[in-house]
Write a protein that holds these residues in place. Structure first.
Motif, PDB file in Angstrom:
ATOM      1  N   GLY A   7       0.825  -1.222   0.000  1.00  0.00           N
ATOM      2  CA  GLY A   7       0.000   0.000   0.000  1.00  0.00           C
ATOM      3  C   GLY A   7       0.846   1.252   0.000  1.00  0.00           C
ATOM      4  N   SER A   9       1.352   3.773  -1.811  1.00  0.00           N
ATOM      5  CA  SER A   9       0.860   5.096  -2.225  1.00  0.00           C
ATOM      6  C   SER A   9       0.187   5.854  -1.080  1.00  0.00           C
ATOM      7  CB  SER A   9      -0.151   4.915  -3.360  1.00  0.00           C
ATOM      8  OG  SER A   9      -1.135   3.964  -2.961  1.00  0.00           O
ATOM      9  N   PHE A  11      -0.730   7.506   2.810  1.00  0.00           N
ATOM     10  CA  PHE A  11      -0.121   8.570   3.625  1.00  0.00           C
ATOM     11  C   PHE A  11       1.004   8.032   4.515  1.00  0.00           C
ATOM     12  CE2 PHE A  11      -0.776  10.746   7.899  1.00  0.00           C
ATOM     13  CZ  PHE A  11       0.069  11.813   7.622  1.00  0.00           C
ATOM     14  N   VAL A  12       0.709   7.030   5.325  1.00  0.00           N
ATOM     15  CA  VAL A  12       1.719   6.490   6.250  1.00  0.00           C
ATOM     16  C   VAL A  12       2.831   5.810   5.449  1.00  0.00           C
ATOM     17  CG1 VAL A  12       2.128   4.769   8.064  1.00  0.00           C
ATOM     18  CG2 VAL A  12       0.082   6.220   8.172  1.00  0.00           C
ATOM     19  N   ARG A  32      -1.862  -0.437  -6.054  1.00  0.00           N
ATOM     20  CA  ARG A  32      -2.927  -1.066  -6.846  1.00  0.00           C
ATOM     21  C   ARG A  32      -2.780  -0.772  -8.329  1.00  0.00           C
ATOM     22  NH1 ARG A  32      -8.669  -0.670  -3.838  1.00  0.00           N
ATOM     23  NH2 ARG A  32      -7.868   1.240  -2.893  1.00  0.00           N
ATOM     24  N   LYS A  39      -1.121   8.470  -8.110  1.00  0.00           N
ATOM     25  CA  LYS A  39      -0.842   7.648  -6.927  1.00  0.00           C
ATOM     26  C   LYS A  39       0.643   7.353  -6.727  1.00  0.00           C
ATOM     27  CE  LYS A  39      -5.071   6.443  -5.463  1.00  0.00           C
ATOM     28  NZ  LYS A  39      -5.525   6.470  -4.091  1.00  0.00           N
ATOM     29  N   LEU A  60      -5.224  -6.386  -2.310  1.00  0.00           N
ATOM     30  CA  LEU A  60      -5.434  -7.135  -1.066  1.00  0.00           C
ATOM     31  C   LEU A  60      -6.372  -8.324  -1.246  1.00  0.00           C
ATOM     32  CD1 LEU A  60      -5.771  -4.134   1.427  1.00  0.00           C
ATOM     33  CD2 LEU A  60      -3.926  -5.827   1.367  1.00  0.00           C
ATOM     34  N   THR A  79       1.202  -2.223   5.408  1.00  0.00           N
ATOM     35  CA  THR A  79       0.420  -1.037   5.799  1.00  0.00           C
ATOM     36  C   THR A  79      -0.903  -0.953   5.043  1.00  0.00           C
ATOM     37  OG1 THR A  79       1.080   0.641   4.171  1.00  0.00           O
ATOM     38  CG2 THR A  79       2.648   0.184   5.927  1.00  0.00           C
ATOM     39  N   SER A 122      -1.132  -1.912  12.532  1.00  0.00           N
ATOM     40  CA  SER A 122      -2.475  -2.036  13.099  1.00  0.00           C
ATOM     41  C   SER A 122      -2.936  -0.632  13.481  1.00  0.00           C
ATOM     42  CB  SER A 122      -2.464  -3.009  14.278  1.00  0.00           C
ATOM     43  OG  SER A 122      -3.787  -3.207  14.725  1.00  0.00           O
ATOM     44  N   TYR A 158     -14.564   0.841  10.807  1.00  0.00           N
ATOM     45  CA  TYR A 158     -13.102   0.872  10.602  1.00  0.00           C
ATOM     46  C   TYR A 158     -12.396   0.199  11.785  1.00  0.00           C
ATOM     47  CZ  TYR A 158      -8.326   2.602  10.552  1.00  0.00           C
ATOM     48  OH  TYR A 158      -6.953   2.676  10.605  1.00  0.00           O
ATOM     49  N   LYS A 162      -9.902  -3.173  11.705  1.00  0.00           N
ATOM     50  CA  LYS A 162      -8.525  -3.239  12.226  1.00  0.00           C
ATOM     51  C   LYS A 162      -8.411  -4.263  13.355  1.00  0.00           C
ATOM     52  CE  LYS A 162      -5.596  -1.051  10.795  1.00  0.00           C
ATOM     53  NZ  LYS A 162      -4.756  -1.415   9.615  1.00  0.00           N
ATOM     54  N   PRO A 185      -0.804   2.884  15.962  1.00  0.00           N
ATOM     55  CA  PRO A 185      -0.806   4.342  16.113  1.00  0.00           C
ATOM     56  C   PRO A 185      -2.212   4.923  16.296  1.00  0.00           C
ATOM     57  CG  PRO A 185      -0.060   3.688  13.899  1.00  0.00           C
ATOM     58  CD  PRO A 185      -0.694   2.500  14.542  1.00  0.00           C
ATOM     59  N   ALA A 186      -2.222   6.077  16.939  1.00  0.00           N
ATOM     60  CA  ALA A 186      -3.435   6.888  17.036  1.00  0.00           C
ATOM     61  C   ALA A 186      -3.642   7.587  15.695  1.00  0.00           C
ATOM     62  CB  ALA A 186      -3.241   7.911  18.145  1.00  0.00           C
ATOM     63  N   VAL A 188      -2.942   9.661  12.782  1.00  0.00           N
ATOM     64  CA  VAL A 188      -1.614  10.043  12.301  1.00  0.00           C
ATOM     65  C   VAL A 188      -1.716  11.328  11.469  1.00  0.00           C
ATOM     66  CG1 VAL A 188       0.430   9.281  11.049  1.00  0.00           C
ATOM     67  CG2 VAL A 188      -1.040   7.578  12.159  1.00  0.00           C
ATOM     68  N   SER A 200      -7.151  10.779   8.098  1.00  0.00           N
ATOM     69  CA  SER A 200      -6.722  11.439   9.344  1.00  0.00           C
ATOM     70  C   SER A 200      -6.329  12.904   9.106  1.00  0.00           C
ATOM     71  CB  SER A 200      -5.591  10.667  10.024  1.00  0.00           C
ATOM     72  OG  SER A 200      -4.569  10.347   9.119  1.00  0.00           O
TER      73      SER A 200
HETATM   74  P1  NDP Z   1      -4.346   5.829   3.173  1.00  0.00           P
HETATM   75  O1  NDP Z   1      -5.761   5.838   2.773  1.00  0.00           O
HETATM   76  O2  NDP Z   1      -3.511   7.008   2.837  1.00  0.00           O
HETATM   77  O3  NDP Z   1      -3.636   4.517   2.606  1.00  0.00           O
HETATM   78  C1  NDP Z   1      -4.263   3.281   2.567  1.00  0.00           C
HETATM   79  C2  NDP Z   1      -3.504   2.389   1.602  1.00  0.00           C
HETATM   80  O4  NDP Z   1      -4.148   1.107   1.515  1.00  0.00           O
HETATM   81  C3  NDP Z   1      -3.478   2.957   0.176  1.00  0.00           C
HETATM   82  O5  NDP Z   1      -2.212   2.772  -0.359  1.00  0.00           O
HETATM   83  C4  NDP Z   1      -4.513   2.102  -0.544  1.00  0.00           C
HETATM   84  O6  NDP Z   1      -4.253   1.949  -1.924  1.00  0.00           O
HETATM   85  C5  NDP Z   1      -4.310   0.778   0.150  1.00  0.00           C
HETATM   86  N1  NDP Z   1      -5.449  -0.097  -0.098  1.00  0.00           N
HETATM   87  C6  NDP Z   1      -6.726   0.066   0.277  1.00  0.00           C
HETATM   88  N2  NDP Z   1      -7.489  -0.936  -0.195  1.00  0.00           N
HETATM   89  C7  NDP Z   1      -6.659  -1.740  -0.904  1.00  0.00           C
HETATM   90  C8  NDP Z   1      -6.836  -2.932  -1.654  1.00  0.00           C
HETATM   91  N3  NDP Z   1      -8.019  -3.550  -1.782  1.00  0.00           N
HETATM   92  N4  NDP Z   1      -5.732  -3.500  -2.249  1.00  0.00           N
HETATM   93  C9  NDP Z   1      -4.523  -2.920  -2.137  1.00  0.00           C
HETATM   94  N5  NDP Z   1      -4.310  -1.776  -1.451  1.00  0.00           N
HETATM   95  C10 NDP Z   1      -5.358  -1.204  -0.847  1.00  0.00           C
HETATM   96  O7  NDP Z   1      -4.331   5.563   4.728  1.00  0.00           O
HETATM   97  P2  NDP Z   1      -3.186   5.676   5.830  1.00  0.00           P
HETATM   98  O8  NDP Z   1      -1.864   5.868   5.221  1.00  0.00           O
HETATM   99  O9  NDP Z   1      -3.667   6.606   6.816  1.00  0.00           O
HETATM  100  O10 NDP Z   1      -3.258   4.208   6.462  1.00  0.00           O
HETATM  101  C11 NDP Z   1      -2.216   3.257   6.279  1.00  0.00           C
HETATM  102  C12 NDP Z   1      -2.305   2.202   7.340  1.00  0.00           C
HETATM  103  O11 NDP Z   1      -2.163   2.801   8.613  1.00  0.00           O
HETATM  104  C13 NDP Z   1      -3.651   1.448   7.379  1.00  0.00           C
HETATM  105  O12 NDP Z   1      -3.376   0.112   7.732  1.00  0.00           O
HETATM  106  C14 NDP Z   1      -4.396   2.164   8.494  1.00  0.00           C
HETATM  107  O13 NDP Z   1      -5.366   1.342   9.073  1.00  0.00           O
HETATM  108  C15 NDP Z   1      -3.232   2.422   9.442  1.00  0.00           C
HETATM  109  N6  NDP Z   1      -3.483   3.483  10.409  1.00  0.00           N
HETATM  110  C16 NDP Z   1      -3.688   4.770   9.983  1.00  0.00           C
HETATM  111  C17 NDP Z   1      -3.916   5.765  10.910  1.00  0.00           C
HETATM  112  C18 NDP Z   1      -4.120   7.189  10.497  1.00  0.00           C
HETATM  113  O14 NDP Z   1      -4.551   7.980  11.339  1.00  0.00           O
HETATM  114  N7  NDP Z   1      -3.846   7.573   9.273  1.00  0.00           N
HETATM  115  C19 NDP Z   1      -3.976   5.470  12.355  1.00  0.00           C
HETATM  116  C20 NDP Z   1      -3.704   4.095  12.689  1.00  0.00           C
HETATM  117  C21 NDP Z   1      -3.469   3.157  11.742  1.00  0.00           C
HETATM  118  P3  NDP Z   1      -4.784   3.035  -2.992  1.00  0.00           P
HETATM  119  O15 NDP Z   1      -3.847   4.202  -2.888  1.00  0.00           O
HETATM  120  O16 NDP Z   1      -4.689   2.329  -4.296  1.00  0.00           O
HETATM  121  O17 NDP Z   1      -6.186   3.394  -2.608  1.00  0.00           O
END
Ligand code: NDP
Length: 318
Positions: A7, A9, A11-12, A32, A39, A60, A79, A122, A158, A162, A185-186, A188, A200
Motif C-alpha cells: 500500500g 501510495s 499517507f503512512v 494497486r 498515486k 489485497l 500497511t 495495526s 473501521y 482493524k 498508532p493513534a 496520524v 486522518s
Molecule cells: P491511506 O488511505 O492514505 O492509505 C491506505 C492504503 O491502503 C493505500 O495505499 C490504498 O491503496 C491501500 N489499499 C486500500 N485498499 C486496498 C486494496 N483492496 N488492495 C490494495 N491496497 C489497498 O491511509 P493511511 O496511510 O492513513 O493508512 C495506512 C495504514 O495505517 C492502514 O493500515 C491504516 O489502518 C493504518 N493506520 C492509519 C492511521 C491514520 O490515522 N492515518 C492510524 C492508525 C493506523 P490506494 O492508494 O490504491 O487506494
C-alpha cells in the motif's frame, strides 16, 4: 537490505518509503495501479527512488497477489488497509480488504524464506474500543484489545476491520511460527507526500474549512515521521516484539482548535462545540513500550503545523 512495503501510495506508507530510502534500503513497494501517476509520482520522485524503489501491482483481495513483491525481501511492512469513516457496505469496503488482505499478505510472507520479520500496521482502533471506562486517569496500554462485538453494535466499522485484521494476524503468526510485530498508532498527522487527501489529515482540514462547530470528541494523535521510524525500529531491533501503541497526546477538539488559533490567528475556525453536553473525556496511553524503540515524540503542536503547511501547499485548505 531489501524490504517490502504494501500500500505504498498511502499517507503512512509514503512517509515510510521515504525514510527507508533515506536509510539506504532497497524497497519493493506494492500499489494497486502502478501506472496511475496521481498515486505514484510522489514515490518515484523520492531521493534514491530511481536506484532502489521498485513498484509492483498487488490487490489485497487477490490471492497470491503479493507473492512477487514479497519474494526475496528480508522484511515486510504491511500497511495497506482501507481507512474511511463513511462507507455504504462495511463488509466489502473495509472488513474484507483489511482481514482477508492481511491473511493474504502473511500467506505470501510464509512462502518467502527470506522474510525474517513482518511489521503490521495495526491501529489504536484495535486497542481502545472496549467497555472499559476512558477517563483522564485511565492509562491504556498494549494489553488492551478492542471488542469486535461492541464495534459491531456501535457501527465502528473501521475499528472493527482493524481489530479483526490484527487478531487474525496474531493467530496466523502463532500457527506458522512467524515473527510479527504490530504498530498501533493513534490518528496520524504530519507532512502529506501523496497528492490525495487521507482520512486522518482530513480531520484537520475539516476544522479549517469554514465549519461553524467542532465535534464533541477527544482524539489521540501522533506524527507520521515517528510512526514511520517506529516501523523501521520494530524491524531492526532484534528484541522488538508484540504490539506498540503510539500516541503523543490525547486532546479534546476544543484544545486542538486552541492550538490552531495560536498558530493561525487569521484562519476561520469553528467557534463552538457541536453540542452542549460535557466535553468527551480524554485518557492516557502508556509510552513505556514505544520508548524501547527509541521514539521521542514530535509534539502535537509541531505535528499540526506540519499538517496544515502540507494541506495549504496541496490546496486542501484555503
Ligand atoms: P491511506 O488511505 O492514505 O492509505 C491506505 C492504503 O491502503 C493505500 O495505499 C490504498 O491503496 C491501500 N489499499 C486500500 N485498499 C486496498 C486494496 N483492496 N488492495 C490494495 N491496497 C489497498 O491511509 P493511511 O496511510 O492513513 O493508512 C495506512 C495504514 O495505517 C492502514 O493500515 C491504516 O489502518 C493504518 N493506520 C492509519 C492511521 C491514520 O490515522 N492515518 C492510524 C492508525 C493506523 P490506494 O492508494 O490504491 O487506494
Amino acid at each position: 537490505k531489501t524490504v517490502c512495503v504494501t500500500g505504498a501510495s498511502g499517507f503512512v506508507a509514503s512517509n515510510l518509503v521515504k525514510l527507508l530510502l533515506q536509510q539506504g534500503y532497497s524497497v519493493k513497494a506494492s500499489v494497486r495501479s502502478p501506472n496511475n501517476l496521481t498515486k505514484t509520482e510522489h514515490l518515484l520522485k523520492l531521493d534514491g527512488a530511481k536506484e532502489r524503489l521498485h513498484l509492483f501491482k498487488a490487490d489485497l483481495l487477490e490471492n497470491g497477489s503479493f507473492d512477487a513483491v514479497i519474494d526475496g525481501c528480508d522484511g515486510v511492512f504491511h500497511t495497506a488497509s482501507p481507512f474511511f469513516n463513511t462507507v455504504t457496505d462495511p463488509q466489502k469496503e473495509l472488513i474484507e480488504p483489511a482481514l482477508k488482505g492481511t491473511l493474504n499478505v502473511l500467506d505470501s510472507c510464509s512462502k518467502a524464506s527470506s522474510v525474517k520479520r513482518v511489521v503490521v500496521t495495526s491501529s489504536l482502533a484495535a486497542v481502545v474500543y472496549n467497555a472499559r471506562p476512558k477517563t483522564p486517569e485511565v492509562v491504556v496500554d498494549e494489553t488492551w484489545f478492542s471488542d469486535p462485538q461492541l464495534c459491531k453494535e456501535m457501527k465502528w466499522w473501521y475499528a472493527l476491520s482493524k481489530t479483526l485484521a490484527e487478531d487474525a494476524a496474531w493467530k496466523f503468526a502463532e500457527e506458522k511460527g512467524m515473527d510479527i510485530v504490530t504498530i498501533n498508532p493513534a490518528m496520524v498527522i504530519g507532512p502529506l507526500l501523496q497528492s490525495t487527501l487521507n482520512t486522518s489529515a482530513e480531520e484537520i482540514a475539516q476544522l479549517l474549512n469554514g465549519s461553524e462547530t467542532y465535534p464533541n470528541s477527544s482524539l489521540a494523535w501522533v506524527n507520521v515521521k515517528d510512526v514511520a521510524n517506529a516501523h523501521i525500529q520494530a524491524f531492526e531491533i532484534p528484541s522488538a516484539s508484540g504490539r506498540y501503541c503510539m500516541v503523543e497526546s490525547v486532546v479534546h477538539n476544543s484544545e486542538l482548535i486552541e492550538i490552531l488559533r495560536r498558530l493561525y490567528p487569521a484562519s476561520q475556525l469553528p467557534q463552538k462545540c457541536a453540542d452542549n453536553k460535557p466535553h468527551a473525556p480524554t485518557f492516557q496511553v502508556s509510552n513505556e513500550k514505544v520508548k524501547s524503540l527509541g521514539i521521542d515524540y514530535i509534539t502535537l503542536e509541531q505535528s499540526i503545523k506540519e499538517t496544515v503547511e502540507s494541506l495549504k501547499e496541496k490546496n486542501f485548505v484555503k
